[in-house]
Scaffold this motif. Structure first.
Motif, short mmCIF file in Angstrom:
data_model
loop_
_atom_site.label_atom_id
_atom_site.label_comp_id
_atom_site.label_asym_id
_atom_site.label_seq_id
_atom_site.Cartn_x
_atom_site.Cartn_y
_atom_site.Cartn_z
N PRO A 53 23.14 29.28 6.35
CA PRO A 53 23.10 28.02 7.12
C PRO A 53 22.50 28.29 8.64
O PRO A 53 22.40 29.44 9.11
CB PRO A 53 24.41 27.52 7.26
CG PRO A 53 25.37 28.85 7.09
CD PRO A 53 24.69 29.88 6.29
N ILE A 54 21.99 27.20 9.32
CA ILE A 54 21.40 27.58 10.49
C ILE A 54 22.52 28.07 11.67
O ILE A 54 23.54 27.24 11.55
CB ILE A 54 20.59 26.10 11.10
CG1 ILE A 54 19.74 25.75 10.07
CG2 ILE A 54 20.32 25.93 12.26
CD1 ILE A 54 18.96 24.43 10.18
N GLY A 55 21.97 29.03 12.23
CA GLY A 55 22.96 29.38 13.23
C GLY A 55 22.70 30.63 13.69
O GLY A 55 21.84 31.26 13.27
N ALA A 56 23.73 31.52 14.60
CA ALA A 56 23.49 32.56 14.87
C ALA A 56 24.31 33.72 13.83
O ALA A 56 25.37 33.40 13.63
CB ALA A 56 24.03 32.85 16.33
N VAL A 57 23.95 34.81 13.57
CA VAL A 57 24.34 35.71 12.65
C VAL A 57 24.25 37.10 13.31
O VAL A 57 23.47 37.52 14.24
CB VAL A 57 24.01 35.77 11.37
CG1 VAL A 57 24.05 34.58 10.89
CG2 VAL A 57 22.45 36.24 11.35
N TYR A 105 18.02 20.62 5.04
CA TYR A 105 18.69 21.86 5.52
C TYR A 105 20.00 21.74 5.99
O TYR A 105 20.95 22.81 5.85
CB TYR A 105 18.00 22.47 6.65
CG TYR A 105 16.44 22.72 6.37
CD1 TYR A 105 16.09 23.89 5.96
CD2 TYR A 105 15.57 21.90 6.86
CE1 TYR A 105 14.81 24.13 5.72
CE2 TYR A 105 14.05 22.31 6.61
CZ TYR A 105 13.71 23.31 6.04
OH TYR A 105 12.57 23.49 5.89
N PHE A 106 20.55 20.54 6.38
CA PHE A 106 22.03 20.33 6.55
C PHE A 106 22.33 18.82 6.64
O PHE A 106 21.45 18.10 6.52
CB PHE A 106 22.36 21.04 7.95
CG PHE A 106 21.52 20.39 8.81
CD1 PHE A 106 21.82 19.21 9.69
CD2 PHE A 106 20.35 21.24 9.55
CE1 PHE A 106 20.86 18.72 10.58
CE2 PHE A 106 19.39 20.49 10.30
CZ PHE A 106 19.83 19.14 11.12
N GLU A 107 23.62 18.59 6.34
CA GLU A 107 24.23 17.21 6.47
C GLU A 107 23.77 16.49 7.96
O GLU A 107 24.00 16.93 8.80
CB GLU A 107 25.48 17.27 6.01
CG GLU A 107 25.97 17.50 4.72
CD GLU A 107 25.30 16.68 3.52
OE1 GLU A 107 24.97 15.51 4.03
OE2 GLU A 107 24.55 17.17 2.52
N PRO A 108 23.13 15.37 7.65
CA PRO A 108 22.68 14.85 9.04
C PRO A 108 23.96 14.75 9.91
O PRO A 108 23.92 14.75 11.32
CB PRO A 108 22.38 13.34 8.70
CG PRO A 108 21.63 13.74 7.33
CD PRO A 108 22.53 14.66 6.68
N GLN A 115 25.02 17.70 15.41
CA GLN A 115 25.69 18.04 16.95
C GLN A 115 26.38 19.12 16.64
O GLN A 115 26.44 20.01 17.74
CB GLN A 115 26.34 16.72 17.26
CG GLN A 115 26.83 16.96 18.68
CD GLN A 115 25.62 17.23 19.82
OE1 GLN A 115 24.54 16.37 19.68
NE2 GLN A 115 25.75 18.11 20.31
N VAL A 116 27.28 19.37 15.40
CA VAL A 116 27.97 20.52 15.34
C VAL A 116 27.12 21.91 15.49
O VAL A 116 27.49 22.82 15.96
CB VAL A 116 28.93 20.74 14.05
CG1 VAL A 116 29.51 21.83 13.71
CG2 VAL A 116 29.79 19.44 14.00
N LEU A 117 25.77 21.87 14.73
CA LEU A 117 25.15 22.78 14.59
C LEU A 117 24.28 23.29 16.09
O LEU A 117 24.25 24.34 16.73
CB LEU A 117 23.81 22.75 13.83
CG LEU A 117 24.35 22.59 12.49
CD1 LEU A 117 22.93 22.22 11.50
CD2 LEU A 117 24.78 23.94 11.98
N VAL A 118 24.04 22.11 17.06
CA VAL A 118 23.57 22.10 18.16
C VAL A 118 24.72 23.01 19.08
O VAL A 118 24.17 23.78 19.92
CB VAL A 118 23.15 20.75 18.89
CG1 VAL A 118 22.95 20.88 20.40
CG2 VAL A 118 21.96 20.34 18.12
#
Length: 244
Positions: free
Chosen positions: A121-125, A209-212, A216-219
């Motif tokens: 998923p989108i984010g930092a790893v 790519y993700f649930e709309p 904000q959680v991803l941001v």
């Protein structure tokens, strides 16, 4: 200096321009030194490898592993153009750095497999360099362990023959590899800082790519991350391969 060639595939102007601007900023080059081709819009045409210091391929919405009947004519054209270019690049061992979509482009050559096994998923790893990665002239500029931004639906599940694994992660075993001496691919995005990934989260909300509702959680997650090292790859690529 011979210019670098930047290849993009993003149809969304805000994301496409932001990606190009980030490449300029982190390489330390200006527009006269980095020529851009937007492949989702324009045909690649003949590429004279001798005319360029190196080639950088950005990420984008296309996936090599998409079902063939689901691919648009544009996607099929772009894949064919990039595969032909990648074959020539490998034959010549010309400097090449492909981020994210570069994995799909290079990862299917020489018996490699790219599929949906190791999507993230989108984010930092956290990415960890292998022994080869620490010794490599490009990736060795990075710390042994660092945080990087990414988000991808496909990844390498079997490396191409002769590929050298440079970076790995817990959720995705292949985060970076090299073919020959000068051809590189990363699963993570070296051009992304916090503001860059926040822009892409907003741009690609509603693209699957993700649930709309998670936007904000991803941001918030991106803003809480500490991602500082990957952009050094871009400047190092220029240091290694700029042809004066």
């Amino acid at each position: 200096m011979k210019p670098f060639l930047f290849l993009g595939t993003r149809a969304q102007d805000l994301a496409a321009d932001g990606e190009y601007d980030a490449v300029l900023r982190f390489t330390g080059l200006d527009e006269r030194d980095v020529r851009r081709v937007r492949l989702e819009r324009d045909e690649l045409g003949e590429v004279d490898l001798d005319a360029w210091s190196g080639i950088v391929l950005g990420g984008g919405p296309f996936n090599i592993s998409d079902p063939e009947d689901a691919k648009s004519g544009t996607q099929r054209r772009v894949e064919a153009e990039l595969r032909a270019l990648a074959e020539r690049v490998l034959e010549r061992d010309s400097p090449f750095l492909g981020a994210c979509y570069g994995i799909g482009t290079l990862g299917t050559l020489r018996g490699g497999v790219v599929d949906r096994t190791y999507a993230e998923p989108i984010g930092a790893v956290t990415v960890t360099l292998t022994d080869a990665g620490r010794e490599d002239p490009l990736t060795g500029v990075l710390p042994e362990t660092f945080e990087a931004f990414l988000g991808h639906q496909e990844a390498v599940s079997r490396l191409p023959r002769g590929a050298v694994l440079l970076g790995e992660g817990a959720g995705c075993p292949v985060q970076a590899f090299r073919l020959g001496r000068n051809v590189y691919a990363t699963q993570f995005h070296p051009e992304l800082d916090v503001e860059g990934i926040v822009t892409r989260i907003h741009v690609y909300a509603g693209y699957g790519y993700f649930e709309p509702a998670d936007e904000q959680v991803l941001v918030d997650g991106a803003r809480a991350a500490t991602v500082t090292e990957p952009p050094h790859l871009l400047r190092r690529f220029v240091e290694l391969f700029a042809d004066y």
